[in-house]
Design a protein around this motif. Structure first.
Motif, PDB file in Angstrom:
ATOM      1  N   ARG A  66      47.274  44.725  21.431  1.00 55.96           N
ATOM      2  CA  ARG A  66      47.329  45.325  22.771  1.00 55.96           C
ATOM      3  C   ARG A  66      46.092  44.952  23.577  1.00 55.96           C
ATOM      4  N   TRP A  67      44.931  45.009  22.906  1.00 57.92           N
ATOM      5  CA  TRP A  67      43.710  44.623  23.617  1.00 57.92           C
ATOM      6  C   TRP A  67      43.732  43.148  24.001  1.00 57.92           C
ATOM      7  N   SER A  68      44.311  42.319  23.138  1.00 60.43           N
ATOM      8  CA  SER A  68      44.396  40.887  23.459  1.00 60.43           C
ATOM      9  C   SER A  68      45.243  40.675  24.709  1.00 60.43           C
ATOM     10  N   THR A  69      46.323  41.470  24.825  1.00 56.35           N
ATOM     11  CA  THR A  69      47.149  41.386  26.044  1.00 56.35           C
ATOM     12  C   THR A  69      46.336  41.787  27.264  1.00 56.35           C
ATOM     13  N   ARG A  70      45.572  42.884  27.130  1.00 56.26           N
ATOM     14  CA  ARG A  70      44.728  43.308  28.251  1.00 56.26           C
ATOM     15  C   ARG A  70      43.677  42.255  28.575  1.00 56.26           C
ATOM     16  N   ILE A  71      43.118  41.653  27.521  1.00 55.51           N
ATOM     17  CA  ILE A  71      42.092  40.625  27.741  1.00 55.51           C
ATOM     18  C   ILE A  71      42.686  39.428  28.460  1.00 55.51           C
ATOM     19  N   SER A  72      43.922  39.062  28.110  1.00 56.14           N
ATOM     20  CA  SER A  72      44.581  37.951  28.801  1.00 56.14           C
ATOM     21  C   SER A  72      44.751  38.261  30.284  1.00 56.14           C
ATOM     22  N   LYS A  73      45.135  39.515  30.572  1.00 57.96           N
ATOM     23  CA  LYS A  73      45.268  39.913  31.976  1.00 57.96           C
ATOM     24  C   LYS A  73      43.915  39.883  32.679  1.00 57.96           C
ATOM     25  N   LEU A  74      42.875  40.339  31.959  1.00 55.52           N
ATOM     26  CA  LEU A  74      41.529  40.300  32.544  1.00 55.52           C
ATOM     27  C   LEU A  74      41.101  38.865  32.816  1.00 55.52           C
ATOM     28  N   GLN A  75      41.445  37.967  31.897  1.00 64.18           N
ATOM     29  CA  GLN A  75      41.075  36.567  32.099  1.00 64.18           C
ATOM     30  C   GLN A  75      41.782  36.006  33.321  1.00 64.18           C
ATOM     31  N   GLY A  76      43.057  36.421  33.535  1.00 65.83           N
ATOM     32  CA  GLY A  76      43.764  36.003  34.742  1.00 65.83           C
ATOM     33  C   GLY A  76      43.083  36.523  35.996  1.00 65.83           C
ATOM     34  N   SER A  77      42.617  37.787  35.939  1.00 69.99           N
ATOM     35  CA  SER A  77      41.901  38.349  37.087  1.00 69.99           C
ATOM     36  C   SER A  77      40.608  37.602  37.332  1.00 69.99           C
ATOM     37  N   ILE A  78      39.926  37.235  36.246  1.00 65.69           N
ATOM     38  CA  ILE A  78      38.675  36.482  36.392  1.00 65.69           C
ATOM     39  C   ILE A  78      38.936  35.147  37.079  1.00 65.69           C
ATOM     40  N   SER A  79      39.996  34.450  36.660  1.00 68.05           N
ATOM     41  CA  SER A  79      40.330  33.162  37.284  1.00 68.05           C
ATOM     42  C   SER A  79      40.646  33.342  38.762  1.00 68.05           C
ATOM     43  N   THR A  80      41.394  34.408  39.084  1.00 68.16           N
ATOM     44  CA  THR A  80      41.724  34.679  40.491  1.00 68.16           C
ATOM     45  C   THR A  80      40.464  34.965  41.300  1.00 68.16           C
ATOM     46  N   LEU A  81      39.564  35.772  40.729  1.00 67.93           N
ATOM     47  CA  LEU A  81      38.326  36.102  41.426  1.00 67.93           C
ATOM     48  C   LEU A  81      37.440  34.865  41.594  1.00 67.93           C
ATOM     49  N   GLN A  82      37.430  33.995  40.602  1.00 68.52           N
ATOM     50  CA  GLN A  82      36.643  32.770  40.711  1.00 68.52           C
ATOM     51  C   GLN A  82      37.184  31.878  41.824  1.00 68.52           C
ATOM     52  N   THR A  83      38.515  31.771  41.910  1.00 65.11           N
ATOM     53  CA  THR A  83      39.114  30.976  42.990  1.00 65.11           C
ATOM     54  C   THR A  83      38.776  31.588  44.347  1.00 65.11           C
ATOM     55  N   ARG A  84      38.858  32.910  44.425  1.00 65.13           N
ATOM     56  CA  ARG A  84      38.527  33.581  45.683  1.00 65.13           C
ATOM     57  C   ARG A  84      37.057  33.371  46.038  1.00 65.13           C
ATOM     58  N   GLU A  85      36.186  33.424  45.045  1.00 59.05           N
ATOM     59  CA  GLU A  85      34.764  33.218  45.296  1.00 59.05           C
ATOM     60  C   GLU A  85      34.503  31.809  45.826  1.00 59.05           C
ATOM     61  N   ALA A 212      28.971  38.419  47.377  1.00 57.27           N
ATOM     62  CA  ALA A 212      28.195  39.254  46.462  1.00 57.27           C
ATOM     63  C   ALA A 212      29.096  40.258  45.743  1.00 57.27           C
ATOM     64  N   GLN A 213      30.048  40.840  46.467  1.00 55.24           N
ATOM     65  CA  GLN A 213      30.970  41.803  45.869  1.00 55.24           C
ATOM     66  C   GLN A 213      31.857  41.144  44.814  1.00 55.24           C
ATOM     67  N   VAL A 214      32.374  39.964  45.132  1.00 54.82           N
ATOM     68  CA  VAL A 214      33.232  39.244  44.179  1.00 54.82           C
ATOM     69  C   VAL A 214      32.437  38.858  42.929  1.00 54.82           C
ATOM     70  N   LYS A 215      31.206  38.412  43.128  1.00 52.78           N
ATOM     71  CA  LYS A 215      30.376  38.055  41.971  1.00 52.78           C
ATOM     72  C   LYS A 215      30.136  39.269  41.085  1.00 52.78           C
ATOM     73  N   GLN A 216      29.894  40.421  41.684  1.00 54.58           N
ATOM     74  CA  GLN A 216      29.675  41.631  40.894  1.00 54.58           C
ATOM     75  C   GLN A 216      30.934  42.016  40.127  1.00 54.58           C
ATOM     76  N   GLN A 217      32.089  41.848  40.767  1.00 57.67           N
ATOM     77  CA  GLN A 217      33.349  42.123  40.082  1.00 57.67           C
ATOM     78  C   GLN A 217      33.533  41.191  38.889  1.00 57.67           C
ATOM     79  N   LEU A 218      33.175  39.926  39.071  1.00 54.78           N
ATOM     80  CA  LEU A 218      33.269  38.963  37.972  1.00 54.78           C
ATOM     81  C   LEU A 218      32.353  39.364  36.824  1.00 54.78           C
ATOM     82  N   ILE A 219      31.130  39.771  37.154  1.00 56.89           N
ATOM     83  CA  ILE A 219      30.178  40.167  36.117  1.00 56.89           C
ATOM     84  C   ILE A 219      30.693  41.383  35.357  1.00 56.89           C
ATOM     85  N   ASP A 220      31.162  42.401  36.099  1.00 59.39           N
ATOM     86  CA  ASP A 220      31.680  43.607  35.452  1.00 59.39           C
ATOM     87  C   ASP A 220      32.873  43.289  34.555  1.00 59.39           C
TER      88      ASP A 220
END
Length: 401
Positions: A66-85, A212-220
Protein backbone atom coordinates in the motif's frame (compact mmCIF):
# COMPACT_ATOMS: atom_id res chain seq x y z
CA UNK A 1 7.99 -30.51 77.62
CA UNK A 2 7.84 -34.20 76.65
CA UNK A 3 4.97 -33.46 74.25
CA UNK A 4 7.06 -30.75 72.64
CA UNK A 5 9.92 -33.18 72.03
CA UNK A 6 7.51 -35.70 70.56
CA UNK A 7 6.04 -33.11 68.15
CA UNK A 8 9.51 -31.93 67.20
CA UNK A 9 10.56 -35.48 66.45
CA UNK A 10 7.52 -36.00 64.24
CA UNK A 11 7.61 -32.71 62.39
CA UNK A 12 11.36 -32.60 61.72
CA UNK A 13 11.41 -35.48 59.20
CA UNK A 14 8.50 -33.91 57.36
CA UNK A 15 10.33 -30.57 57.11
CA UNK A 16 13.50 -32.30 55.88
CA UNK A 17 11.52 -34.17 53.22
CA UNK A 18 9.83 -30.99 52.04
CA UNK A 19 13.16 -29.18 51.93
CA UNK A 20 14.76 -31.94 49.91
CA UNK A 21 11.75 -31.99 47.58
CA UNK A 22 12.18 -28.24 46.95
CA UNK A 23 15.98 -28.31 46.61
CA UNK A 24 16.54 -31.44 44.58
CA UNK A 25 15.62 -31.33 40.82
CA UNK A 26 12.36 -32.96 39.88
CA UNK A 27 12.73 -36.39 38.48
CA UNK A 28 10.65 -35.58 35.44
CA UNK A 29 12.80 -32.53 34.64
CA UNK A 30 16.18 -34.13 35.32
CA UNK A 31 15.41 -37.29 33.39
CA UNK A 32 15.67 -37.53 29.56
CA UNK A 33 11.88 -37.61 29.42
CA UNK A 34 11.74 -34.34 31.41
CA UNK A 35 14.36 -32.74 29.20
CA UNK A 36 12.48 -33.87 26.09
CA UNK A 37 9.22 -32.41 27.40
CA UNK A 38 10.93 -29.15 28.36
CA UNK A 39 12.65 -28.88 24.99
CA UNK A 40 9.39 -29.64 23.19
CA UNK A 41 7.68 -26.87 25.17
CA UNK A 42 10.45 -24.43 24.23
CA UNK A 43 10.24 -25.60 20.62
CA UNK A 44 6.48 -25.04 20.55
CA UNK A 45 6.90 -21.59 22.11
CA UNK A 46 9.61 -20.65 19.61
CA UNK A 47 7.51 -21.92 16.71
CA UNK A 48 4.63 -19.79 17.96
CA UNK A 49 6.90 -16.74 18.01
CA UNK A 50 8.15 -17.56 14.52
CA UNK A 51 4.56 -17.95 13.32
CA UNK A 52 3.66 -14.57 14.77
CA UNK A 53 6.70 -12.99 13.12
CA UNK A 54 5.71 -14.54 9.80
CA UNK A 55 2.21 -13.19 10.27
CA UNK A 56 3.68 -9.75 11.00
CA UNK A 57 5.84 -10.06 7.89
CA UNK A 58 2.74 -10.86 5.85
CA UNK A 59 0.92 -7.85 7.28
CA UNK A 60 3.96 -5.65 6.71
CA UNK A 61 4.27 -6.92 3.15
CA UNK A 62 0.66 -5.91 2.47
CA UNK A 63 1.22 -2.60 4.23
CA UNK A 64 4.42 -2.03 2.25
CA UNK A 65 2.50 -2.70 -0.96
CA UNK A 66 0.00 0.00 0.00
CA UNK A 67 2.82 2.38 0.84
CA UNK A 68 4.51 1.54 -2.47
CA UNK A 69 1.29 2.56 -4.25
CA UNK A 70 1.26 5.83 -2.31
CA UNK A 71 4.94 6.36 -3.07
CA UNK A 72 4.26 5.85 -6.78
CA UNK A 73 1.55 8.50 -6.60
CA UNK A 74 3.93 10.80 -4.73
CA UNK A 75 6.56 10.25 -7.40
CA UNK A 76 3.99 11.24 -10.03
CA UNK A 77 3.24 14.41 -8.06
CA UNK A 78 6.96 15.13 -7.82
CA UNK A 79 7.33 14.81 -11.60
CA UNK A 80 4.34 17.11 -12.13
CA UNK A 81 5.74 19.67 -9.70
CA UNK A 82 9.15 19.51 -11.37
CA UNK A 83 7.57 20.16 -14.78
CA UNK A 84 5.61 23.06 -13.31
CA UNK A 85 8.76 24.46 -11.71
CA UNK A 86 10.62 24.32 -15.01
CA UNK A 87 7.74 26.04 -16.79
CA UNK A 88 7.51 28.82 -14.18
CA UNK A 89 11.28 29.25 -14.21
CA UNK A 90 11.25 29.66 -18.01
CA UNK A 91 8.42 32.20 -17.72
CA UNK A 92 10.30 34.00 -14.95
CA UNK A 93 13.45 34.21 -17.09
CA UNK A 94 11.41 35.60 -20.00
CA UNK A 95 9.78 38.19 -17.73
CA UNK A 96 13.14 39.21 -16.35
CA UNK A 97 14.55 39.66 -19.85
CA UNK A 98 11.50 41.72 -20.79
CA UNK A 99 11.93 43.80 -17.64
CA UNK A 100 15.61 44.44 -18.42
CA UNK A 101 14.69 45.50 -21.98
CA UNK A 102 11.89 47.75 -20.71
CA UNK A 103 14.14 49.33 -18.11
CA UNK A 104 16.77 50.01 -20.78
CA UNK A 105 14.14 51.56 -23.06
CA UNK A 106 12.79 53.56 -20.13
CA UNK A 107 16.23 55.01 -19.40
CA UNK A 108 16.63 55.94 -23.08
CA UNK A 109 13.22 57.62 -23.17
CA UNK A 110 13.96 59.51 -19.98
CA UNK A 111 17.23 60.83 -21.41
CA UNK A 112 15.49 61.81 -24.66
CA UNK A 113 12.73 63.56 -22.72
CA UNK A 114 15.32 65.49 -20.76
CA UNK A 115 16.99 66.58 -24.03
CA UNK A 116 13.63 67.57 -25.53
CA UNK A 117 12.72 69.55 -22.47
CA UNK A 118 16.05 71.39 -22.61
CA UNK A 119 15.55 72.02 -26.32
CA UNK A 120 12.00 73.23 -25.69
CA UNK A 121 13.19 75.56 -22.96
CA UNK A 122 15.87 76.99 -25.29
CA UNK A 123 13.32 77.43 -28.10
CA UNK A 124 10.93 79.17 -25.76
CA UNK A 125 13.70 81.46 -24.56
CA UNK A 126 14.63 82.39 -28.14
CA UNK A 127 11.00 82.87 -29.08
CA UNK A 128 10.37 85.09 -26.07
CA UNK A 129 13.39 87.23 -26.90
CA UNK A 130 12.32 87.50 -30.51
CA UNK A 131 8.80 88.49 -29.55
CA UNK A 132 10.20 91.14 -27.23
CA UNK A 133 12.36 92.49 -30.07
CA UNK A 134 9.39 92.58 -32.40
CA UNK A 135 7.33 94.36 -29.79
CA UNK A 136 10.00 96.96 -29.13
CA UNK A 137 10.66 97.65 -32.84
CA UNK A 138 8.05 98.78 -35.30
CA UNK A 139 7.28 96.39 -38.05
CA UNK A 140 8.95 97.86 -41.20
CA UNK A 141 6.49 98.38 -44.00
CA UNK A 142 7.31 98.12 -47.71
CA UNK A 143 7.25 101.92 -48.29
CA UNK A 144 9.78 102.58 -45.53
CA UNK A 145 12.09 99.92 -46.82
CA UNK A 146 11.88 101.35 -50.41
CA UNK A 147 12.36 105.00 -49.41
CA UNK A 148 15.27 104.28 -47.09
CA UNK A 149 17.10 102.09 -49.55
CA UNK A 150 20.12 103.52 -51.39
CA UNK A 151 19.41 102.02 -54.69
CA UNK A 152 18.04 98.90 -56.20
CA UNK A 153 20.81 96.68 -54.91
CA UNK A 154 20.34 97.92 -51.40
CA UNK A 155 16.60 97.35 -51.80
CA UNK A 156 17.15 93.75 -52.83
CA UNK A 157 19.56 93.22 -49.98
CA UNK A 158 17.10 94.64 -47.45
CA UNK A 159 14.25 92.51 -48.85
CA UNK A 160 16.36 89.38 -48.60
CA UNK A 161 17.26 90.28 -45.01
CA UNK A 162 13.60 90.69 -44.10
CA UNK A 163 12.84 87.32 -45.70
CA UNK A 164 15.56 85.64 -43.67
CA UNK A 165 14.26 87.21 -40.49
CA UNK A 166 10.77 85.93 -41.33
CA UNK A 167 12.14 82.44 -42.09
CA UNK A 168 14.11 82.39 -38.83
CA UNK A 169 11.02 83.41 -36.90
CA UNK A 170 9.06 80.63 -38.58
CA UNK A 171 11.81 78.09 -37.74
CA UNK A 172 11.85 79.15 -34.11
CA UNK A 173 8.08 78.84 -33.91
CA UNK A 174 8.18 75.42 -35.62
CA UNK A 175 10.98 74.28 -33.32
CA UNK A 176 9.03 75.26 -30.25
CA UNK A 177 5.83 73.67 -31.59
CA UNK A 178 7.57 70.42 -32.62
CA UNK A 179 9.55 70.22 -29.41
CA UNK A 180 6.41 70.69 -27.37
CA UNK A 181 4.52 68.03 -29.31
CA UNK A 182 7.48 65.60 -29.12
CA UNK A 183 7.90 66.22 -25.41
CA UNK A 184 4.18 65.57 -24.84
CA UNK A 185 4.33 62.32 -26.83
CA UNK A 186 7.53 61.22 -25.08
CA UNK A 187 6.00 61.98 -21.69
CA UNK A 188 3.01 59.81 -22.62
CA UNK A 189 5.30 56.94 -23.73
CA UNK A 190 7.35 57.36 -20.60
CA UNK A 191 4.25 57.12 -18.44
CA UNK A 192 3.19 53.96 -20.29
CA UNK A 193 6.66 52.42 -19.85
CA UNK A 194 6.64 53.23 -16.15
CA UNK A 195 3.29 51.50 -15.72
CA UNK A 196 4.59 48.51 -17.71
CA UNK A 197 7.68 48.41 -15.52
CA UNK A 198 5.52 48.26 -12.40
CA UNK A 199 3.39 45.48 -13.91
CA UNK A 200 6.44 43.44 -14.91
CA UNK A 201 8.01 43.93 -11.50
CA UNK A 202 4.83 42.63 -9.84
CA UNK A 203 4.67 39.65 -12.23
CA UNK A 204 8.33 38.78 -11.62
CA UNK A 205 7.83 38.88 -7.86
CA UNK A 206 4.71 36.70 -8.13
CA UNK A 207 6.52 34.17 -10.32
CA UNK A 208 9.46 34.11 -7.94
CA UNK A 209 7.12 33.39 -5.03
CA UNK A 210 5.47 30.62 -7.05
CA UNK A 211 8.85 29.02 -7.80
CA UNK A 212 9.81 29.17 -4.12
CA UNK A 213 6.47 27.60 -3.14
CA UNK A 214 6.82 24.80 -5.70
CA UNK A 215 10.38 24.09 -4.57
CA UNK A 216 9.21 23.83 -0.96
CA UNK A 217 6.46 21.44 -2.01
CA UNK A 218 9.04 19.31 -3.81
CA UNK A 219 11.28 19.26 -0.74
CA UNK A 220 8.41 18.32 1.58
CA UNK A 221 7.27 15.56 -0.80
CA UNK A 222 10.76 14.12 -1.11
CA UNK A 223 11.22 14.16 2.67
CA UNK A 224 7.95 12.23 3.03
CA UNK A 225 9.08 9.79 0.34
CA UNK A 226 12.39 9.14 2.08
CA UNK A 227 10.74 8.77 5.49
CA UNK A 228 8.18 6.28 4.14
CA UNK A 229 10.86 4.24 2.41
CA UNK A 230 13.08 4.18 5.50
CA UNK A 231 10.18 3.21 7.77
CA UNK A 232 9.30 0.41 5.39
CA UNK A 233 12.84 -0.95 5.30
CA UNK A 234 13.36 -0.63 9.05
CA UNK A 235 10.10 -2.35 9.97
CA UNK A 236 10.58 -5.25 7.56
CA UNK A 237 14.26 -5.62 8.37
CA UNK A 238 13.58 -5.73 12.10
CA UNK A 239 10.91 -8.43 11.78
CA UNK A 240 13.03 -10.53 9.43
CA UNK A 241 16.03 -10.29 11.76
CA UNK A 242 13.90 -11.39 14.70
CA UNK A 243 12.45 -14.29 12.69
CA UNK A 244 15.87 -15.48 11.53
CA UNK A 245 17.19 -15.29 15.08
CA UNK A 246 14.22 -17.33 16.31
CA UNK A 247 14.67 -19.87 13.50
CA UNK A 248 18.35 -20.25 14.43
CA UNK A 249 17.34 -20.76 18.04
CA UNK A 250 14.70 -23.27 16.93
CA UNK A 251 17.32 -25.22 14.95
CA UNK A 252 19.49 -25.44 18.05
CA UNK A 253 16.56 -26.57 20.18
CA UNK A 254 15.58 -29.13 17.55
CA UNK A 255 19.11 -30.53 17.39
CA UNK A 256 19.16 -30.90 21.15
CA UNK A 257 15.69 -32.45 21.07
CA UNK A 258 16.80 -34.97 18.44
CA UNK A 259 19.78 -35.91 20.61
CA UNK A 260 17.47 -36.47 23.55
CA UNK A 261 15.14 -38.54 21.35
CA UNK A 262 18.09 -40.67 20.24
CA UNK A 263 19.11 -41.05 23.89
CA UNK A 264 15.59 -42.10 24.83
CA UNK A 265 15.64 -44.68 22.05
CA UNK A 266 18.96 -46.00 23.33
CA UNK A 267 20.67 -45.25 20.07
CA UNK A 268 18.16 -47.33 18.15
CA UNK A 269 15.13 -46.42 16.16
CA UNK A 270 11.51 -47.31 15.63
CA UNK A 271 10.69 -50.42 13.60
CA UNK A 272 11.24 -49.87 9.90
CA UNK A 273 7.87 -51.35 9.05
CA UNK A 274 6.85 -52.88 5.73
CA UNK A 275 7.93 -51.39 2.42
CA UNK A 276 5.13 -49.36 0.81
CA UNK A 277 5.08 -49.54 -2.96
CA UNK A 278 3.02 -47.65 -5.49
CA UNK A 279 2.31 -47.47 -9.20
CA UNK A 280 5.47 -45.54 -9.98
CA UNK A 281 9.16 -46.30 -10.07
CA UNK A 282 9.90 -45.42 -6.41
CA UNK A 283 8.77 -46.92 -3.12
CA UNK A 284 7.52 -44.67 -0.33
CA UNK A 285 10.46 -43.69 1.92
CA UNK A 286 8.22 -43.82 5.04
CA UNK A 287 4.68 -44.89 5.87
CA UNK A 288 2.61 -41.92 7.05
CA UNK A 289 -0.06 -39.40 6.07
CA UNK A 290 0.72 -36.70 3.52
CA UNK A 291 0.57 -33.32 5.34
CA UNK A 292 1.89 -30.96 2.64
CA UNK A 293 1.43 -31.54 -1.11
CA UNK A 294 3.94 -30.55 -3.76
CA UNK A 295 4.23 -26.81 -4.58
CA UNK A 296 2.01 -25.74 -1.70
CA UNK A 297 2.01 -21.96 -1.25
CA UNK A 298 3.24 -20.71 2.11
CA UNK A 299 3.93 -17.35 3.73
CA UNK A 300 7.70 -17.81 3.30
CA UNK A 301 7.71 -19.60 -0.06
CA UNK A 302 5.49 -19.56 -3.14
CA UNK A 303 6.04 -23.24 -3.99
CA UNK A 304 6.95 -25.96 -1.49
CA UNK A 305 9.62 -27.99 -3.35
CA UNK A 306 8.53 -31.44 -2.18
CA UNK A 307 5.98 -33.34 -0.11
CA UNK A 308 5.83 -33.71 3.68
CA UNK A 309 4.99 -37.07 5.26
CA UNK A 310 4.15 -37.05 8.98
CA UNK A 311 5.98 -39.71 11.02
CA UNK A 312 7.37 -39.82 14.59
CA UNK A 313 10.96 -38.81 15.25
CA UNK A 314 13.26 -41.81 14.79
CA UNK A 315 11.23 -43.50 12.05
CA UNK A 316 13.59 -45.32 9.63
CA UNK A 317 13.79 -43.72 6.17
CA UNK A 318 14.18 -46.05 3.19
CA UNK A 319 15.89 -45.23 -0.11
CA UNK A 320 13.17 -44.79 -2.75
CA UNK A 321 15.45 -46.53 -5.25
CA UNK A 322 19.01 -47.75 -5.52
CA UNK A 323 21.87 -45.37 -6.30
CA UNK A 324 24.87 -43.44 -5.02
CA UNK A 325 24.71 -40.93 -2.10
CA UNK A 326 25.53 -37.48 -3.50
CA UNK A 327 24.73 -35.36 -0.42
CA UNK A 328 24.68 -36.36 3.27
CA UNK A 329 24.92 -33.58 5.86
CA UNK A 330 23.43 -30.39 7.23
CA UNK A 331 21.94 -28.16 4.50
CA UNK A 332 20.37 -24.91 5.82
CA UNK A 333 16.61 -25.10 6.36
CA UNK A 334 16.58 -28.77 5.31
CA UNK A 335 18.52 -29.72 8.45
CA UNK A 336 20.09 -33.16 8.05
CA UNK A 337 19.69 -33.77 4.32
CA UNK A 338 20.45 -36.71 2.05
CA UNK A 339 20.30 -36.89 -1.76
CA UNK A 340 20.67 -40.13 -3.71
CA UNK A 341 21.66 -40.07 -7.41
CA UNK A 342 19.72 -42.82 -9.19
CA UNK A 343 20.59 -41.99 -12.83
CA UNK A 344 22.56 -39.27 -14.57
CA UNK A 345 19.57 -36.91 -14.28
CA UNK A 346 17.23 -38.43 -11.64
CA UNK A 347 17.71 -38.13 -7.87
CA UNK A 348 15.69 -38.14 -4.62
CA UNK A 349 16.30 -36.07 -1.47
CA UNK A 350 15.27 -36.49 2.17
CA UNK A 351 15.15 -33.60 4.68
CA UNK A 352 14.80 -32.87 8.43
CA UNK A 353 16.41 -36.16 9.50
CA UNK A 354 17.38 -36.64 13.14
CA UNK A 355 20.13 -39.14 12.26
CA UNK A 356 22.05 -39.79 9.03
CA UNK A 357 23.02 -43.43 8.40
CA UNK A 358 24.85 -43.04 5.05
CA UNK A 359 27.78 -41.01 3.77
CA UNK A 360 28.67 -39.32 0.48
CA UNK A 361 29.79 -41.76 -2.19
CA UNK A 362 28.14 -44.77 -0.56
CA UNK A 363 26.03 -47.06 -2.73
CA UNK A 364 22.59 -47.94 -1.42
CA UNK A 365 19.96 -50.38 -2.57
CA UNK A 366 16.25 -49.79 -2.95
CA UNK A 367 14.51 -49.98 0.44
CA UNK A 368 17.69 -49.78 2.56
CA UNK A 369 17.57 -47.51 5.63
CA UNK A 370 19.48 -44.28 4.99
CA UNK A 371 18.50 -42.31 8.13
CA UNK A 372 15.93 -41.56 10.84
CA UNK A 373 13.16 -38.98 10.59
CA UNK A 374 13.17 -35.88 12.77
CA UNK A 375 12.53 -32.15 12.77
CA UNK A 376 15.92 -30.56 12.09
CA UNK A 377 16.28 -27.32 10.10
CA UNK A 378 13.24 -25.14 9.48
CA UNK A 379 10.56 -27.58 10.50
CA UNK A 380 7.18 -27.30 12.22
CA UNK A 381 7.28 -30.82 13.69
CA UNK A 382 8.58 -34.36 13.15
CA UNK A 383 8.12 -35.40 9.52
CA UNK A 384 10.02 -36.35 6.36
CA UNK A 385 10.46 -33.82 3.57
CA UNK A 386 10.78 -35.84 0.33
CA UNK A 387 11.88 -34.42 -3.03
CA UNK A 388 12.35 -35.73 -6.57
CA UNK A 389 14.75 -33.81 -8.79
CA UNK A 390 15.48 -34.08 -12.53
CA UNK A 391 18.71 -32.36 -13.56
CA UNK A 392 18.53 -30.59 -10.20
CA UNK A 393 15.02 -29.16 -10.72
CA UNK A 394 12.27 -30.29 -8.35
CA UNK A 395 9.43 -32.41 -9.71
CA UNK A 396 6.16 -33.63 -8.22
CA UNK A 397 7.11 -36.81 -6.27
CA UNK A 398 3.58 -38.18 -6.65
CA UNK A 399 4.35 -38.78 -10.36
CA UNK A 400 7.08 -41.27 -9.31
CA UNK A 401 5.51 -43.02 -6.29
Amino acid sequence: MRLRHVLAGAVLPLVLCASLWLVLPLGSEASPQGRAASLQKKIDTTRGKIGRRKGTEHVLTSDIQRWSTRISKLQGSISTLQTREQRIQADLDARRNELVSTQKQLRSERARLARLRARLAEGRRILSRRLAELYEADKPDLVTVVLNSKGFADLLERGEFLGRIQEQDNNVIKLVRDAKADATATAARLDKLERRQQQLTTIVLQRRDQVAQVKQQLIDTRVGYQQTRNDKKNALGKVRTERKSLETHLDELQKESDKVQAQLQGGGSLPAGPIKGGSGRFIWPVNGPLTSPFCESRAWESCHPGIDIAVPTGTPIRAADGGRVAIAGWVGGYGNYTCIQHTASLSTCYGHQSVLKVSVGQSVSKGSVIGLSGSTGHSTGPHLHFEVRVNGAVQNPMNYL
